[in-house]
Design an enzyme around this catalytic site. Sequence first.
Site, short mmCIF file in Angstrom:
data_model
loop_
_atom_site.label_atom_id
_atom_site.label_comp_id
_atom_site.label_asym_id
_atom_site.label_seq_id
_atom_site.Cartn_x
_atom_site.Cartn_y
_atom_site.Cartn_z
N GLY A 131 -13.58 3.66 -11.23
CA GLY A 131 -12.58 3.83 -10.18
C GLY A 131 -11.54 2.73 -10.21
N ALA A 147 -8.55 0.18 3.27
CA ALA A 147 -8.20 -0.46 2.00
C ALA A 147 -8.69 -1.90 1.95
CB ALA A 147 -6.69 -0.40 1.79
N GLN A 148 -8.61 -2.61 3.08
CA GLN A 148 -9.00 -4.01 3.10
C GLN A 148 -10.49 -4.18 2.80
OE1 GLN A 148 -7.88 -7.14 3.19
NE2 GLN A 148 -5.85 -6.28 2.89
N VAL A 165 -15.96 10.25 -14.87
CA VAL A 165 -17.37 9.91 -15.02
C VAL A 165 -18.22 11.10 -14.58
CG1 VAL A 165 -19.25 8.44 -14.17
CG2 VAL A 165 -17.03 7.43 -14.77
N GLU A 198 0.51 9.64 11.35
CA GLU A 198 1.68 9.26 10.56
C GLU A 198 2.36 10.48 9.95
OE1 GLU A 198 0.59 4.70 9.25
OE2 GLU A 198 -0.21 6.34 8.04
N ASP A 249 -14.93 2.88 0.06
CA ASP A 249 -15.28 4.01 0.93
C ASP A 249 -16.69 4.53 0.71
OD1 ASP A 249 -12.70 3.81 1.77
OD2 ASP A 249 -12.00 5.67 0.85
N GLY A 305 -9.12 2.38 -7.89
CA GLY A 305 -8.51 2.25 -6.57
C GLY A 305 -8.47 0.80 -6.16
N PHE A 306 -8.38 0.56 -4.85
CA PHE A 306 -8.28 -0.82 -4.37
C PHE A 306 -9.49 -1.65 -4.76
CE2 PHE A 306 -5.46 1.33 -1.21
CZ PHE A 306 -4.32 0.59 -1.46
N GLY A 307 -10.70 -1.09 -4.61
CA GLY A 307 -11.90 -1.84 -4.92
C GLY A 307 -12.05 -2.12 -6.39
#
Length: 447
Positions: free
Chosen positions: A19, A332-333, A87, A182, A321, A21-23
């Site tokens: 992955g 995200a943090q 994967v 949003e 997540d 993403g952010f992590g």
Amino acid sequence: MTDTPYRPNGGRHHVVVVGAGFGGLNTVQKLKNADVEITLIDKKNHHLFQPMLYQVATGMISAGEVAPSTRQLLRDQDNVHFVNAEVTDINLADQTVTAEQDEFSRTYAYDSLVVAAGSGQSYFGNDHFAEFAPGMKTLDDALELRSRIISAFEKAELTDDPAERERLLTFIIVGAGPTGVELTGQIAELANRTLNDVYSNYGTTSAKIYLLDGAPQVLPPFGKRLGRKAQRTLEKEGVQVHLNAMVTDVTADTVTYKDMKTEEETTLTGATKIWSAGVAASPLGKMVAEQAGVEADRAGRVSVNEDLTVGEHNNVYMVGDMISLNRLPGLAQVAIQGGAHVAKLIQAKVDEESTANEKEAFDYFDKGSMAIVKRFNAVVKLGKTEFGGFAGWVAWLGLHLTYVIGLRSRLAVLVNWATNILSRDRGNLEITTQQRIARNIINKNEK
């Protein structure tokens, strides 16, 4: 597929990260100077900045500004190899990961594994809703939604039937969390400001916009005061907010919901339905959980140890997540800080001279939550501090601009935002038929 799992030459500790993403990306970047070789695997060739995906869906910014190339982001990091593939198998006993891309397949041996595969949209067991109410978790989702939203306005220009025009101009958003709020605010701005006066046969301000949620308030994580503030702002823009409204059915033209207090069912008719009501962790989480002998909750989040390892497997980590730990939110943090934490632990393991604790518990620092409701108006929760309006909007812009990756993307985003502030125009309203219909055609062909 080769019989022997792939391992980079040189004999260094091999870290496989699933992955980008952010992590995953933060794990890789924090290991830049570590004595390791890294294989980063993702089925997408880009890193997605999800918090601004709704702006792609409503034509504020272009796709490229929130989806930079993963290879380009890592071009200066010599110890990482990126693999654009999906994967399909993780084997904890053999310490291998298998990835496939069409007819190509390869199995990788790892010394440390970081699973950061993120999450997708959850329909709470009603996956058939997805055909008519797409979510917004990927770049494809955002482009499909943009095509559906703008196409509705375009088709309304072609009909003289008042009932059909009303159907076309009815937008139903399910889920009043940050994404739903949003997106709802931006659709209202499209109707009331951006597209006003550009059509000859009707006025876009006649659009009907509904926001539904089974919860008793808008933006539950933000608290009642900010939730009410956001709701009032949306209602002033003409949005009809229905809370305690549990959706029971979605068809090509309707959404049916049940009032949780009165048990009364109501059916809304509208051409455009959008689902932002829930998330489900990647199925890779359950795959790992079953092999590690740990629990995964209904949303697929895996119970991890305090140091983000899984079960008795001290070399298998999970971030973002996908984890269930101390009721951490799916933000995200959490992924960013989790990735940095895992990188620190791996570096401590491979550095023989390190005195760092290889089992240090993950300590999440809550930097707060923000959501834009409309132009010049956002809500912000920073611990016990809560504020909104123009100050919140400025805070949201400033924070998110700092997290946009790359100078070119930051400048492009800034120009697009400035254009929207100074004029009614948006520069990314182009749509294609392929964007609107491709997902359902692909899904039907795969069945």
